[in-house]
Design a protein around this motif. Structure first.
Motif, PDB file in Angstrom:
ATOM      1  N   TRP A   1       0.334  -1.275  -0.060  1.00  0.00           N
ATOM      2  CA  TRP A   1       0.035  -0.260  -0.120  1.00  0.00           C
ATOM      3  C   TRP A   1       0.948   1.498   0.054  1.00  0.00           C
ATOM      4  O   TRP A   1       0.639   2.008  -0.618  1.00  0.00           O
TER       5      TRP A   1
ATOM      6  N   SER B   1       2.388   2.051  -3.435  1.00  0.00           N
ATOM      7  CA  SER B   1       1.706   2.247  -4.574  1.00  0.00           C
ATOM      8  C   SER B   1       1.368   4.459  -4.278  1.00  0.00           C
ATOM      9  O   SER B   1       1.209   4.634  -5.555  1.00  0.00           O
ATOM     10  N   ARG B   2       0.733   3.842  -2.807  1.00  0.00           N
ATOM     11  CA  ARG B   2       1.186   5.940  -2.433  1.00  0.00           C
ATOM     12  C   ARG B   2       2.122   6.523  -2.982  1.00  0.00           C
ATOM     13  O   ARG B   2       2.143   7.918  -3.526  1.00  0.00           O
TER      14      ARG B   2
ATOM     15  N   SER C   1      -6.288   2.472   2.567  1.00  0.00           N
ATOM     16  CA  SER C   1      -6.310   1.665   1.647  1.00  0.00           C
ATOM     17  C   SER C   1      -7.602   0.749   1.242  1.00  0.00           C
ATOM     18  O   SER C   1      -7.849  -0.561   0.237  1.00  0.00           O
TER      19      SER C   1
ATOM     20  N   GLY D   1      -8.121  -1.516   3.240  1.00  0.00           N
ATOM     21  CA  GLY D   1      -8.017  -3.545   2.944  1.00  0.00           C
ATOM     22  C   GLY D   1      -9.097  -4.087   4.284  1.00  0.00           C
ATOM     23  O   GLY D   1      -9.574  -3.688   4.627  1.00  0.00           O
TER      24      GLY D   1
ATOM     25  N   GLU E   1      -6.077   0.019  10.254  1.00  0.00           N
ATOM     26  CA  GLU E   1      -5.029   0.870   9.699  1.00  0.00           C
ATOM     27  C   GLU E   1      -4.342   2.087  10.211  1.00  0.00           C
ATOM     28  O   GLU E   1      -5.649   2.803   9.950  1.00  0.00           O
TER      29      GLU E   1
ATOM     30  N   ASP F   1      -0.848  -1.752   9.787  1.00  0.00           N
ATOM     31  CA  ASP F   1      -2.091  -2.927   9.865  1.00  0.00           C
ATOM     32  C   ASP F   1      -2.113  -3.724  10.568  1.00  0.00           C
ATOM     33  O   ASP F   1      -1.324  -4.339  10.839  1.00  0.00           O
TER      34      ASP F   1
END
Length: 153
Positions: free
Chosen positions: A46, A49-50, A61, A63, A67, A141
């Protein structure tokens, strides 16, 4: 540049994430978190990706885990480390009202704090990535997720 910590090479970076969170949990009588490589890999994916697609924008995320995220500006040569992120999350403690199990009305958020001290969460994995201009994005997470509507401790 990305940092993820694996249990096989437990480093000062992972203890920088774990130690202050576990100290906060001890203060409220909650069992310590245990490091989880799978969660750390998710956090790293994550965070990367950021870094790549989101210019380290502060976005969750969405997800399957609890988090906490953190963004630090690279201005003035500031180097952000995990303990800075945890300190930021823990600063929300002042907004948490145990009696009503809510954040104090309109004064601020407290969800990062309650996630850290959630008795429901047992494992954590975290990552730190360096973005453009020296900015930093960090994510932790948690499993099982906290912030489930019940008192965290």
């Amino acid at each position: 540049m990305a940092d993820v910590i694996h249990s096989s090479s437990f480093s000062s970076l992972s203890s920088s994430f774990l130690d202050p969170q576990n100290a906060a949990r001890a203060r409220v009588g909650v069992a310590p978190l245990v490091w989880d490589d799978r969660l750390a890999a998710f956090a790293l994916a994550w965070a990367n990706s950021r870094r790549i697609f989101g210019a380290c924008s502060l976005q969750h995320s969405r997800g399957p885990y609890g988090e906490n995220i953190f963004w630090g500006s690279g201005g003035a040569g500031r180097s952000w480390n995990p303990s800075d992120a945890v300190e930021s999350w823990m600063s929300e403690r002042r907004w948490y009202d145990y009696g009503t199990n809510s954040c104090l009305g309109g004064r601020g958020a407290c969800g990062h704090y309650t996630q850290v001290v959630s008795r429901f969460s047992r494992r954590v994995g975290c990552a730190r990535v360096q973005c453009g201009r020296g900015d930093v994005f960090m994510a932790c997470d948690y499993f099982p997720p906290g912030n489930n509507g019940q008192r965290p401790f």
